[in-house]
Write a protein that holds these residues in place. Structure first.
Motif, PDB file in Angstrom:
ATOM      1  N   GLU A  58      -6.528  -1.452  -8.401  1.00 39.44           N
ATOM      2  CA  GLU A  58      -5.579  -2.537  -8.680  1.00 39.44           C
ATOM      3  C   GLU A  58      -4.201  -2.259  -8.108  1.00 39.44           C
ATOM      4  N   ASP A  59      -3.807  -0.986  -8.073  1.00 37.01           N
ATOM      5  CA  ASP A  59      -2.429  -0.672  -7.686  1.00 37.01           C
ATOM      6  C   ASP A  59      -2.171  -0.797  -6.189  1.00 37.01           C
ATOM      7  N   ILE A  60      -3.187  -1.109  -5.385  1.00 37.16           N
ATOM      8  CA  ILE A  60      -2.956  -1.286  -3.944  1.00 37.16           C
ATOM      9  C   ILE A  60      -3.117  -2.742  -3.523  1.00 37.16           C
ATOM     10  N   LEU A  61      -3.204  -3.653  -4.484  1.00 34.77           N
ATOM     11  CA  LEU A  61      -3.386  -5.067  -4.179  1.00 34.77           C
ATOM     12  C   LEU A  61      -2.067  -5.824  -4.036  1.00 34.77           C
ATOM     13  N   ALA A  62      -0.956  -5.105  -3.987  1.00 31.69           N
ATOM     14  CA  ALA A  62       0.344  -5.745  -3.786  1.00 31.69           C
ATOM     15  C   ALA A  62       1.242  -4.780  -3.028  1.00 31.69           C
ATOM     16  N   GLY A  63       2.329  -5.322  -2.459  1.00 32.05           N
ATOM     17  CA  GLY A  63       3.278  -4.490  -1.736  1.00 32.05           C
ATOM     18  C   GLY A  63       2.808  -4.157  -0.336  1.00 32.05           C
ATOM     19  N   ASP A  64       3.152  -2.961   0.135  1.00 35.86           N
ATOM     20  CA  ASP A  64       2.807  -2.551   1.489  1.00 35.86           C
ATOM     21  C   ASP A  64       1.291  -2.467   1.649  1.00 35.86           C
ATOM     22  N   ALA A  65       0.812  -2.943   2.802  1.00 33.39           N
ATOM     23  CA  ALA A  65      -0.633  -3.065   3.008  1.00 33.39           C
ATOM     24  C   ALA A  65      -1.293  -1.761   3.430  1.00 33.39           C
ATOM     25  N   SER A  66      -0.542  -0.733   3.748  1.00 34.76           N
ATOM     26  CA  SER A  66      -1.124   0.456   4.368  1.00 34.76           C
ATOM     27  C   SER A  66      -2.164   1.137   3.484  1.00 34.76           C
ATOM     28  N   ASN A  67      -1.909   1.231   2.181  1.00 31.08           N
ATOM     29  CA  ASN A  67      -2.885   1.878   1.297  1.00 31.08           C
ATOM     30  C   ASN A  67      -4.171   1.063   1.191  1.00 31.08           C
ATOM     31  N   LEU A  68      -4.032  -0.259   1.146  1.00 27.96           N
ATOM     32  CA  LEU A  68      -5.211  -1.116   1.098  1.00 27.96           C
ATOM     33  C   LEU A  68      -5.999  -1.000   2.392  1.00 27.96           C
TER      34      LEU A  68
END
Length: 282
Positions: A116-126
């Motif tokens: 859940e914590d990579i579904l917003a903000g900077d896209a690099s982690n997603l």
């Protein structure tokens, strides 16, 4: 709309994840038009009607809840995992003139939930997560279709540089305007060239100018699971399935399907042995 794309890439039995996706779909509704559900986007200098086809290939499958798949055996469809869940068992898949009931869904064991914590903000982690992720499933039908309907999966790993034809339904746009919202159910085809290969993925880029093919285009979320094929000695092979778009920068500012953007597709050669074994044991 995000639920229709790679944000639907999860095991649907988890209620907390479902609520998270509902939240993000609401958030997406206030973003720019280009984050709405899009489909095959075409060249601005080619008549859009050139991309439209009246009759789907015999292997082309419309999934019950939207998106597509491909018939690879008389009673087996391969698709992306983010389109399927247990609730499609008993529902109908349309393949050509046939309406066939789903008997069983088998999701690849490597499919996992998106944190859940990579579904917003900077896209690099997603994007890093997606590069190592899996998104493939098999659907068993309760009726066998004619033997000439399925398409053979391409099992070699020399896809780089090959020109593919891809299929999908929905509204359209062009490389200058980007995608438009809604869905029309019109079947379109596109051409592109495989420019990257990764263990689980193939990548295409929406080229323009002298680098563009005659029917250059790129996929969108409503095209998920749409088959990518290429021909070898007049025989068509299934090489990939439309899956997800590459995003740079902030997720909330992403504008889809413009020239220069790229997307990633399931690399079926990587899963050919799993597919054969799963069909044989089921």
């Amino acid at each position: 709309c995000l639920y229709e794309g790679f944000f639907r890439f999860y095991k649907s039995t988890n209620t907390d994840i479902k609520m998270t996706l509902i939240k993000y779909c609401f958030f997406a509704s206030i973003l720019t038009l280009s984050l709405n559900c899009w489909s095959i986007v075409v060249r601005h200098d080619v008549q859009p009607s050139e991309y439209e086809i009246e009759k789907a290939p015999p292997f082309f499958a419309d999934m019950p809840n939207g998106g597509h798949g491909a018939l690879i055996a008389p009673n087996w469809v391969v698709t992306v995992a983010h389109l399927v869940s247990a609730d499609i068992t008993g529902k109908l898949i349309k393949i050509g003139m046939h309406q066939v009931e789903v008997e069983k869904v088998i999701i690849h064991p490597g499919v996992t939930e998106i944190p859940e914590d990579i579904l917003a903000g900077d896209a690099s982690n997603l994007m890093e997560f997606m590069m190592s992720a899996h998104d493939i499933a098999l659907v068993k039908l309760n009726t066998k279709l004619p033997d000439n309907a399925p398409i053979e999966i391409y099992s070699k790993n020399n896809e780089l540089g090959k020109i593919i034809t891809g299929y999908g339904r929905g509204t359209t746009g062009n490389g200058n305007t980007g995608s438009v919202s809604g869905t029309q159910g019109v079947l379109r085809q596109l051409q592109n060239r495989i420019e990257e290969t990764h263990p689980n993925w193939l990548s295409i880029t929406f080229d323009y100018g002298e680098n563009a093919l005659e029917l250059e285009g790129i996929d969108g979320s409503w095209d998920s699971g749409g088959p990518l094929i290429f021909n070898v000695n007049r025989t068509s092979y299934l090489v990939g399935l439309f899956c997800w778009d590459y995003i740079e920068g902030n997720l909330e500012e992403f504008a889809a399907a413009h020239y220069g953007m790229k997307s990633y597709q399931v690399r079926l050669s990587n899963y050919s042995e799993w597919i054969k074994k799963t069909i044989a044991t089921n």
